[in-house]
Design a protein around this motif. Structure first.
Motif, PDB file in Angstrom:
ATOM      1  N   GLU A 221       0.607  -1.266   0.507  1.00 28.68           N
ATOM      2  CA  GLU A 221       0.070   0.062  -0.046  1.00 28.68           C
ATOM      3  C   GLU A 221       0.945   0.763  -0.117  1.00 28.68           C
ATOM      4  O   GLU A 221       0.038   2.106  -0.745  1.00 28.68           O
ATOM      5  CB  GLU A 221      -1.322   0.087   0.916  1.00 28.68           C
ATOM      6  CG  GLU A 221      -2.047   1.745   1.683  1.00 28.68           C
ATOM      7  CD  GLU A 221      -3.201   0.867   2.383  1.00 28.68           C
ATOM      8  OE1 GLU A 221      -3.495   2.300   2.498  1.00 28.68           O
ATOM      9  OE2 GLU A 221      -2.623  -0.307   3.136  1.00 28.68           O
ATOM     10  N   GLU A 222       2.410   1.845   0.765  1.00 30.25           N
ATOM     11  CA  GLU A 222       2.967   2.431   1.198  1.00 30.25           C
ATOM     12  C   GLU A 222       3.469   2.602  -0.371  1.00 30.25           C
ATOM     13  O   GLU A 222       3.593   4.050  -0.911  1.00 30.25           O
ATOM     14  CB  GLU A 222       3.988   2.259   1.659  1.00 30.25           C
ATOM     15  CG  GLU A 222       5.218   3.527   1.773  1.00 30.25           C
ATOM     16  CD  GLU A 222       6.228   3.315   2.150  1.00 30.25           C
ATOM     17  OE1 GLU A 222       6.813   3.744   2.142  1.00 30.25           O
ATOM     18  OE2 GLU A 222       6.297   1.641   3.083  1.00 30.25           O
ATOM     19  N   PHE A 223       3.979   1.578  -1.604  1.00 34.31           N
ATOM     20  CA  PHE A 223       4.308   1.863  -2.441  1.00 34.31           C
ATOM     21  C   PHE A 223       3.325   2.134  -3.691  1.00 34.31           C
ATOM     22  O   PHE A 223       2.967   3.264  -4.408  1.00 34.31           O
ATOM     23  CB  PHE A 223       4.807   0.292  -3.890  1.00 34.31           C
ATOM     24  CG  PHE A 223       5.117   0.675  -4.573  1.00 34.31           C
ATOM     25  CD1 PHE A 223       6.310   0.844  -4.591  1.00 34.31           C
ATOM     26  CD2 PHE A 223       4.063  -0.209  -5.462  1.00 34.31           C
ATOM     27  CE1 PHE A 223       6.917   0.955  -6.508  1.00 34.31           C
ATOM     28  CE2 PHE A 223       4.760  -0.345  -7.124  1.00 34.31           C
ATOM     29  CZ  PHE A 223       5.957   0.321  -7.237  1.00 34.31           C
ATOM     30  N   GLU A 232      -7.984   6.618  -5.703  1.00 32.93           N
ATOM     31  CA  GLU A 232      -8.325   5.119  -6.237  1.00 32.93           C
ATOM     32  C   GLU A 232      -7.606   4.374  -5.480  1.00 32.93           C
ATOM     33  O   GLU A 232      -8.786   3.061  -5.908  1.00 32.93           O
ATOM     34  CB  GLU A 232      -7.023   6.082  -7.278  1.00 32.93           C
ATOM     35  CG  GLU A 232      -7.237   4.680  -8.239  1.00 32.93           C
ATOM     36  CD  GLU A 232      -5.689   4.272  -8.953  1.00 32.93           C
ATOM     37  OE1 GLU A 232      -6.378   5.725  -9.728  1.00 32.93           O
ATOM     38  OE2 GLU A 232      -5.374   3.268  -9.314  1.00 32.93           O
ATOM     39  N   VAL A 233      -6.542   4.219  -4.462  1.00 30.30           N
ATOM     40  CA  VAL A 233      -5.607   3.155  -3.658  1.00 30.30           C
ATOM     41  C   VAL A 233      -7.956   2.912  -2.465  1.00 30.30           C
ATOM     42  O   VAL A 233      -7.208   1.421  -2.391  1.00 30.30           O
ATOM     43  CB  VAL A 233      -5.129   3.354  -2.852  1.00 30.30           C
ATOM     44  CG1 VAL A 233      -4.832   2.331  -2.163  1.00 30.30           C
ATOM     45  CG2 VAL A 233      -3.747   4.228  -3.674  1.00 30.30           C
ATOM     46  N   VAL A 234      -7.624   3.785  -1.905  1.00 33.14           N
ATOM     47  CA  VAL A 234      -9.002   3.526  -1.313  1.00 33.14           C
ATOM     48  C   VAL A 234      -9.773   2.262  -1.433  1.00 33.14           C
ATOM     49  O   VAL A 234     -10.129   1.683  -1.508  1.00 33.14           O
ATOM     50  CB  VAL A 234      -8.839   4.391  -0.044  1.00 33.14           C
ATOM     51  CG1 VAL A 234      -9.280   4.105   1.346  1.00 33.14           C
ATOM     52  CG2 VAL A 234      -7.534   5.065   0.962  1.00 33.14           C
ATOM     53  N   LEU A 283      -6.864   7.208   6.743  1.00 37.07           N
ATOM     54  CA  LEU A 283      -5.952   8.128   7.389  1.00 37.07           C
ATOM     55  C   LEU A 283      -4.580   7.140   7.261  1.00 37.07           C
ATOM     56  O   LEU A 283      -3.556   7.937   7.470  1.00 37.07           O
ATOM     57  CB  LEU A 283      -5.978   7.908   9.278  1.00 37.07           C
ATOM     58  CG  LEU A 283      -5.013   8.391   9.920  1.00 37.07           C
ATOM     59  CD1 LEU A 283      -4.209   9.849   9.643  1.00 37.07           C
ATOM     60  CD2 LEU A 283      -4.848   8.671  11.006  1.00 37.07           C
ATOM     61  N   VAL A 284      -4.605   6.112   7.191  1.00 35.66           N
ATOM     62  CA  VAL A 284      -2.896   5.006   6.863  1.00 35.66           C
ATOM     63  C   VAL A 284      -2.652   5.247   5.464  1.00 35.66           C
ATOM     64  O   VAL A 284      -1.508   5.385   5.961  1.00 35.66           O
ATOM     65  CB  VAL A 284      -3.463   3.458   6.949  1.00 35.66           C
ATOM     66  CG1 VAL A 284      -2.069   2.856   6.399  1.00 35.66           C
ATOM     67  CG2 VAL A 284      -4.283   3.086   8.639  1.00 35.66           C
ATOM     68  N   PRO A 285      -3.441   5.877   4.624  1.00 35.17           N
ATOM     69  CA  PRO A 285      -2.583   6.303   2.983  1.00 35.17           C
ATOM     70  C   PRO A 285      -1.562   7.129   3.387  1.00 35.17           C
ATOM     71  O   PRO A 285      -0.618   7.321   2.996  1.00 35.17           O
ATOM     72  CB  PRO A 285      -3.488   6.044   1.809  1.00 35.17           C
ATOM     73  CG  PRO A 285      -4.440   5.248   2.686  1.00 35.17           C
ATOM     74  CD  PRO A 285      -4.750   5.725   4.010  1.00 35.17           C
ATOM     75  N   ALA A 293       5.078   2.708   5.998  1.00 34.91           N
ATOM     76  CA  ALA A 293       4.922   1.779   6.698  1.00 34.91           C
ATOM     77  C   ALA A 293       5.865   0.859   7.924  1.00 34.91           C
ATOM     78  O   ALA A 293       4.566   0.631   8.743  1.00 34.91           O
ATOM     79  CB  ALA A 293       5.091   0.071   5.614  1.00 34.91           C
ATOM     80  N   ALA A 294       7.087   1.182   7.818  1.00 34.58           N
ATOM     81  CA  ALA A 294       7.762   0.382   9.452  1.00 34.58           C
ATOM     82  C   ALA A 294       7.535   1.679  10.420  1.00 34.58           C
ATOM     83  O   ALA A 294       6.549   1.066  11.353  1.00 34.58           O
ATOM     84  CB  ALA A 294       9.447   0.816   8.974  1.00 34.58           C
ATOM     85  N   PHE A 295       7.637   2.898  10.394  1.00 38.28           N
ATOM     86  CA  PHE A 295       7.311   3.666  11.722  1.00 38.28           C
ATOM     87  C   PHE A 295       5.744   3.425  12.023  1.00 38.28           C
ATOM     88  O   PHE A 295       5.141   3.643  13.407  1.00 38.28           O
ATOM     89  CB  PHE A 295       7.262   5.531  11.038  1.00 38.28           C
ATOM     90  CG  PHE A 295       6.951   6.451  11.273  1.00 38.28           C
ATOM     91  CD1 PHE A 295       7.384   6.345  12.693  1.00 38.28           C
ATOM     92  CD2 PHE A 295       5.186   6.734  11.542  1.00 38.28           C
ATOM     93  CE1 PHE A 295       7.649   7.936  13.785  1.00 38.28           C
ATOM     94  CE2 PHE A 295       5.112   7.814  12.704  1.00 38.28           C
ATOM     95  CZ  PHE A 295       6.181   8.308  13.601  1.00 38.28           C
ATOM     96  N   PHE A 296       4.535   3.172  10.552  1.00 33.78           N
ATOM     97  CA  PHE A 296       3.592   3.481  10.539  1.00 33.78           C
ATOM     98  C   PHE A 296       3.083   1.484  12.145  1.00 33.78           C
ATOM     99  O   PHE A 296       2.418   1.915  12.895  1.00 33.78           O
ATOM    100  CB  PHE A 296       2.785   2.552  10.206  1.00 33.78           C
ATOM    101  CG  PHE A 296       1.392   2.071  10.368  1.00 33.78           C
ATOM    102  CD1 PHE A 296      -0.284   2.337  10.484  1.00 33.78           C
ATOM    103  CD2 PHE A 296       1.026   0.590   9.544  1.00 33.78           C
ATOM    104  CE1 PHE A 296      -1.313   2.740  11.052  1.00 33.78           C
ATOM    105  CE2 PHE A 296      -0.207   0.167   9.609  1.00 33.78           C
ATOM    106  CZ  PHE A 296      -1.254   0.469  10.209  1.00 33.78           C
ATOM    107  N   ASN A 297       3.781   0.812  11.445  1.00 30.77           N
ATOM    108  CA  ASN A 297       3.687  -0.339  12.862  1.00 30.77           C
ATOM    109  C   ASN A 297       4.697  -0.284  13.472  1.00 30.77           C
ATOM    110  O   ASN A 297       4.079  -0.646  14.889  1.00 30.77           O
ATOM    111  CB  ASN A 297       4.315  -2.096  12.611  1.00 30.77           C
ATOM    112  CG  ASN A 297       3.537  -2.176  10.822  1.00 30.77           C
ATOM    113  OD1 ASN A 297       2.680  -3.092  11.388  1.00 30.77           O
ATOM    114  ND2 ASN A 297       3.274  -1.725   9.474  1.00 30.77           N
ATOM    115  N   ILE A 298       5.733   0.717  13.809  1.00 31.30           N
ATOM    116  CA  ILE A 298       6.265   1.046  15.265  1.00 31.30           C
ATOM    117  C   ILE A 298       5.174   1.963  16.146  1.00 31.30           C
ATOM    118  O   ILE A 298       4.974   1.182  17.416  1.00 31.30           O
ATOM    119  CB  ILE A 298       7.366   1.998  14.776  1.00 31.30           C
ATOM    120  CG1 ILE A 298       8.537   0.585  14.334  1.00 31.30           C
ATOM    121  CG2 ILE A 298       8.177   2.043  16.472  1.00 31.30           C
ATOM    122  CD1 ILE A 298       9.306   1.439  13.857  1.00 31.30           C
TER     123      ILE A 298
END
Length: 392
Positions: A221-223, A232-234, A283-285, A293-298
């Protein structure tokens, strides 16, 4: 708001505006270098930190609603998420149709639909196996194995997205994970578990699989959101997720659906769960664009602390003195993660080129930030105010 639809090809490349401004945006992005505390001094850092904690609170809220549903005898993991995908589809796919038209939307499905199908499949199955794991294993084991999602994200980002981590980022990840380790150690001490049972092993394997799918989903999703409009993505996640999740719920949740307890209270919990999930997926996108994605998971590691805080009122939990210590460690790890960055932080994506010329100039991207601050940016800002989602 503009009424002339863009084709998927134009939107995904950022449109004419992005092409015209690529020259002006090249210099500041290309010359931005890592400096101590450079990113922390910017408002964008505090925005990223804030959004990460909002996402963590959303996860806590969905877990709370799931716990309340289980207490009422309603456990329908696949069907429970179905309404979220329906709502995402209604809002974002409708807007995608408005922007692209039916012909453009058909071209989107034909040319890039397979990518979004894979993304939605990873997301749906990740949700399913994580929820399923809690039926067999202990919460402590599940939380510990969920660390695997961070490992998967870091490895995939390094191998496929050409992300290179500074030692301060690695240190920040270790500090944040150390804070979570304090919580797990305390929970294990308060709730000792004997020898692992076969059912617990099954739950651990389900959680490991779910965490792996989450890692693949987050990186994908980050890519994708760095190269295409947010709507479009969501919208595609909602479109394909509704179909995949609906089929899965019809196959696996029929017995649970018939035996579930239905009441206005249960309906309220399902509504709350769906609305919070909608906010989370919207919010996530943006967070992926602003950070990674790394910071998001942390950032999601703090959800355990929030869960206890809410559980004191809802489930009668008792707050241990080590929980605030763990929370401070996790947040401190997030700050350390960004101590040695350029002013653009992780919004400058290595796979988009030195000047981000291969990316979409949307909300939260480094390319958009430069374009809005460059000569002529004032005109673009005025137009963006009129065209709400055009720059998404």
């Amino acid at each position: 708001m503009s009424s002339s639809p863009k084709t998927p090809e134009v939107a995904a490349s950022g449109g004419v505006e992005a092409t015209e401004s690529s020259t002006s945006s090249a210099a500041p992005i290309a010359t931005a270098r890592r400096q101590l505390f450079a990113y922390i001094k910017t408002p964008r850092f505090w925005l990223v930190l804030f959004l990460g904690q909002i996402a963590s609170l959303c996860i806590t809220s969905t877990n709370t609603f799931s716990g309340l549903l289980a207490m009422r005898g309603t456990s329908i993991p696949a069907f429970q998420s179905f309404f979220n995908y329906v709502l995402l589809n209604l809002v974002y796919t409708s807007y995608t149709l408005y922007k692209y038209g039916f012909k453009g939307f058909g071209e989107l499905l034909w040319t890039r639909g397979w990518k979004y199908f894979i993304l939605a499949f990873l997301d749906v199955e990740g949700n399913y196996f994580v929820v399923l794991a809690y039926r067999y294993t202990t919460v402590i084991s599940a939380q510990l194995i969920n660390f695997w999602a961070i490992v998967v994200v870091v490895i995939l980002s390094f191998l496929f997205l050409r992300v290179r981590y500074h030692w301060t980022q690695v240190l920040g990840i270790l500090i944040a994970c150390g804070g979570m380790g304090v919580l797990l150690g305390r929970d294990a001490q308060n709730n000792p578990v004997g020898g692992a049972l076969p059912t617990e092993l099954k739950g651990d394997l389900f959680m490991l699989l779910g965490a792996t799918l989450y890692g693949f989903s987050n990186v994908s999703e980050e890519f994708l959101v760095s190269k295409a409009p947010l709507y479009e993505v969501v919208g595609q996640i909602g479109f394909w997720g509704m179909l995949i999740n609906g089929a899965q719920a019809g196959i696996f949740d029929r017995a649970s659906f018939r035996s579930a307890t239905w009441s206005p209270e249960v309906g309220g919990y399902l509504t709350g769960f769906t609305l919070v999930m909608f906010i989370f997926y919207s919010l996530v996108p943006i967070l992926f664009r602003l950070s990674s994605a790394a910071f998001f998971n942390i950032s999601l590691l703090t959800s355990n602390f929030y869960g206890v805080a809410i559980g004191i009122k809802v489930f009668g939990y008792v707050l241990d003195r080590l929980y605030p210590v763990a929370f401070v460690l996790i947040v401190f790890g997030l700050v350390v993660y960004f101590t040695f960055h350029s002013v653009y932080g992780e919004s400058k994506k290595p796979w988009l080129g030195e000047n981000q010329e291969d990316g979409f100039a949307g909300i939260g991207t480094a390319r958009r930030e430069v374009e809005r601050s460059s000569p002529g940016g004032a005109g673009r800002r005025a137009r963006d105010d009129e065209e709400m989602f055009d720059g998404c």
